[in-house]
Structure formats: C-alpha cells, structure tokens
Design a protein around this motif. Structure first.
Motif, PDB file in Angstrom:
ATOM      1  N   ASN A  76     -38.318 -18.463  -8.441  1.00 21.87           N
ATOM      2  CA  ASN A  76     -37.133 -18.070  -9.220  1.00 21.87           C
ATOM      3  C   ASN A  76     -37.181 -18.717 -10.591  1.00 21.87           C
ATOM      4  O   ASN A  76     -37.336 -19.933 -10.719  1.00 21.87           O
ATOM      5  N   ARG A  77     -37.051 -17.886 -11.627  1.00 25.91           N
ATOM      6  CA  ARG A  77     -37.017 -18.354 -13.010  1.00 25.91           C
ATOM      7  C   ARG A  77     -35.763 -17.787 -13.678  1.00 25.91           C
ATOM      8  O   ARG A  77     -35.765 -16.606 -14.063  1.00 25.91           O
ATOM      9  N   PRO A  82     -36.019 -20.220 -18.424  1.00 26.32           N
ATOM     10  CA  PRO A  82     -37.280 -19.818 -17.793  1.00 26.32           C
ATOM     11  C   PRO A  82     -38.156 -20.979 -17.341  1.00 26.32           C
ATOM     12  O   PRO A  82     -39.021 -20.814 -16.482  1.00 26.32           O
ATOM     13  N   ASP A  83     -37.955 -22.148 -17.921  1.00 24.38           N
ATOM     14  CA  ASP A  83     -38.764 -23.312 -17.533  1.00 24.38           C
ATOM     15  C   ASP A  83     -38.196 -24.033 -16.308  1.00 24.38           C
ATOM     16  O   ASP A  83     -38.826 -24.942 -15.768  1.00 24.38           O
ATOM     17  N   ARG A  84     -37.009 -23.647 -15.885  1.00 26.16           N
ATOM     18  CA  ARG A  84     -36.368 -24.284 -14.732  1.00 26.16           C
ATOM     19  C   ARG A  84     -36.723 -23.482 -13.478  1.00 26.16           C
ATOM     20  O   ARG A  84     -36.016 -22.579 -13.068  1.00 26.16           O
ATOM     21  N   ILE A  85     -37.837 -23.826 -12.866  1.00 26.34           N
ATOM     22  CA  ILE A  85     -38.367 -23.055 -11.741  1.00 26.34           C
ATOM     23  C   ILE A  85     -37.852 -23.632 -10.421  1.00 26.34           C
ATOM     24  O   ILE A  85     -37.811 -24.850 -10.232  1.00 26.34           O
TER      25      ILE A  85
END
Length: 397
Positions: A76-77, A82-85
């Motif tokens: 999940n992004r 977007p960098d917090r996966i």
C-alpha cells in the motif's frame, strides 16, 4: 548431486472484501520468510518477487518451488504519501507439487485508511464516562503513571479547538511533551454544557462558555490546579501558537526523576527492612504496564510485607540503561520486571524458561510463572497469601 525440480505458477484474483470489486493495478510481493535467528527473530522476504494485478484484479506469481511456505503481501502506497509504504498480508501458500495452482477469488480487506483530523477530533471528545468521572479516574491513574490531568474545555467544531488538536495529533514536538499528561477533552457546546459545568464546579473554576475560545487546565493528581491558559494566552495573530503551547506544556510537565536514585533508595529500604525489590520497566503509552501498576497498587497491603515496588519509567534519566543491563538481552516488550534481593541481584524475572516475557500475567501459565516468582522470593508471605496475590490477577484480567 544437484537435485532439480519443476517450478510452479500460482494465479488468482484480488477482490476487495468490502465492495466485492477487483483490486486493480495493485503491487503484490511474494516470497519466503527467512528469519535472522529463530522463528521469533526478525525476518527478510526472499526467493520471491514483485508483480501487479491487472485491470480485472488477476495476478500471476512465477518461479515458485514445492515445499516452502510463501507469503503473499499487498503493498500500500498512499497517494498523498507515496514514500509511506505499508504491507498488508493477503495469503500464505505451500505448494505440494509443481502443477499450476489457481487460488480463484482472493478476498482482501480494504487498505487501512488513517482517520482524518476531523475524525480524530470528534473521537477525542467521545468519553466513555462523564467528564467528572473521567477526571476522577485519571487522577487515580495519574498517581500511578506520574502524569497530570490536562483538561481541555471547548467546542469540537471551533477553529481554536481544531488548531490546538491539530498540533496535538500532528506536531512531533507537542506530542513528545504530552507524555506528562492525561488529556481530557470536554465538550462545552450547549447540549453538553451541564456535564462540563459539573466538572468545572468540582475543580472550583468558572468556565467562560465562549464558542470561539478554549480553556486549558493542568491539575496535580489530588485535583489541585497547577496551571491555566486560555486562547488569548496560547495564540499569536489569532491562531493557536505552536511555540506558546509547547512552552505551556514544558513549563508544567512532570519533573524528570533520576532512575538510579530511585533504585538505590529502594535497595537501601530493602536492606533496612529485610525485603525484596520489584523493579518494573514501564512507559506511559503501555496498556499492560498500566494494568500491572493497577494490580500492584491494589495489592499493596499484602505485597508490601515482603516487597518494595519501584518503577523504571523510560522518561526517567538512566532508566533505559539500568533496565537494559538488568534484562541481559531478554526478549519481549514491557512491562518486563524482576525481583531483586537487597543487594540488587535479580532473583527471578518475568521471563519464562521458554524465553517469553509474561508482561501482565493474564493467562493461567503466566500466573503460574508469577506464583513461582513469589514462592522463590517471599520472606514473610505464606502459601495462602501467595495464592491470594495470584488470584488477585484474575480480577484485573
């Protein structure tokens, strides 16, 4: 001799369990968990790969071998971060042969969506008790956790409350200072005003029911007022100021203690009174720590015949190093605790022979370990009294 075998392919279709619709174009990772140590140690996912579901949610995993357990995970992004996966487990599979495997429809819970600021503010004002009951309860808890009640009066939908709570939930500096407090938001809208007024009267204060304002009060655990600030004191240019709120919290926070002084004082008392010392590693955010503290506090009359209780709160200077040395690499979270002799040597700990930390002893096996801790260290307590202490855990379970 090098043994070779055929590789297998696995197919399936990702379906949103909540809506029944396919998960389109979603990143999927798969592989075998390789632990860096035993099965409880951290692991890496190896011998797999990455693929994507198509427009209809269908996916295909290639080059799998027979025997190992594969973990299929959805990546999940968030669009805005977007960098917090985050990784969401989907399914585990173990192939028995090399024939293609069709998993069919694989239902997946929708990705976790963190609550919005508005939702967090609304939830903060939902109290399971009346404001006065919550204040009374938090005073008791605060005495055990070394935290002050911090009462926030205001209307949840006001601009001032939104600004202040945005700092509480989203500003790291503000959040770090809240370890000293038990925050009690109290709704002062007209429909909730009677309950708010009951708390104000018990505190001996007069509320200013300004729909655009806010009132902050800090009390000690006896209910005595320590500090007060209103919107004017906390704002700059008509907006709640991060610097002013931070200064208010820093000025009125619980004084930091020295962990070594606490432990030395407990050991000195143990020598003078021929007792043991229970050392508890704890933190304000730890629920099981609070449960253990409530239990030990409730059993003081009996337990204090043989034991002196000292809490190594990780806020205290030197507490982490003391507990790290005392644990000696023992695994598990907190509360972790030990019973020391009068010279400071650990006689027993909350770590079992299997290497697990019982924390708050909630299961029957945990309680039996606790019984053993008491039986090995008790001086004056008899078997009946030890049994009473063990049975007392069930009331806190």
């Amino acid at each position: 001799t090098i043994l070779l075998q055929s590789l297998a392919t696995v197919r399936g279709q990702l379906i949103d369990k909540e809506t029944g619709k396919p998960f389109k174009n979603r990143e999927i990772r798969y592989g075998v968990h390789v632990h860096i140590g035993d099965d409880n140690a951290p692991f890496q996912t190896q011998y797999g790969g990455t693929t994507f579901s198509d427009e209809s949610g269908h996916f295909e995993l290639e080059h799998l071998v027979v025997g190992p357990e594969y973990h299929i995970t959805l990546v999940n992004r968030p669009e805005d971060q977007p960098d917090r996966i985050t990784w969401q487990p989907v399914k585990k599979i173990t192939l028995k042969d090399s024939h293609p495997l069709d998993l069919g429809r694989v239902e997946v819970e929708p990705p976790y969506q963190p609550p919005t600021l508005e939702e967090r503010i609304a939830a903060a004002f939902v109290l399971k008790k009346t404001p006065l009951e919550r204040f009374t309860y938090d005073r008791k808890i605060g005495g055990l956790t070394m935290q002050y009640p911090l009462i926030l009066f205001g209307e949840p939908e006001s601009k001032a409350i939104r600004e202040l709570l945005a700092l509480r939930f989203e500003d790291d500096e503000i959040s770090s200072k809240l370890d000293s407090y038990l925050v009690i938001p109290v709704d002062t809208t007209e429909s909730k005003r009677t309950a708010a007024q009951a708390l104000a009267e018990a505190m001996g204060i007069k509320l200013n029911f300004d729909s655009a304002g806010l009132e902050l009060y800090v009390t000690d655990t006896s209910g005595k007022q320590r500090a007060h600030a209103d919107l004017a004191a906390l704002s700059t240019d008509g907006k709640v100021s991060q610097k002013k709120l931070l200064k208010f919290l820093e000025t009125n926070q619980v004084p930091k203690l020295d962990a070594r002084e606490l432990l030395d004082a407990a050991l000195k008392q143990a020598k003078e009174q021929n007792k043991r010392v229970i050392v508890q590693a704890t933190a304000t955010w730890c629920g099981p720590c609070r449960r253990l503290s409530l239990y030990l506090d409730g059993e003081r009359k009996l337990s204090e015949r043989d034991y002196i209780w000292v809490k190594m709160d990780y806020r205290w200077t030197g507490a982490y190093k003391i507990m790290e040395k005392m644990r000696g690499g023992a695994q598990g979270g907190i509360p972790w605790w030990a019973i020391l002799d009068k010279d400071g040597k650990a006689m027993v700990t909350s770590t079992t022979e299997a290497g697990e930390n019982i924390g708050f002893p909630s299961s029957s096996s945990d309680r039996e370990h606790f019984r053993g801790m008491l039986e090995k260290t008790a001086i004056r307590l008899n078997d009946m009294e030890i049994n009473e202490l063990v049975e007392g855990l069930k009331q806190k379970d």
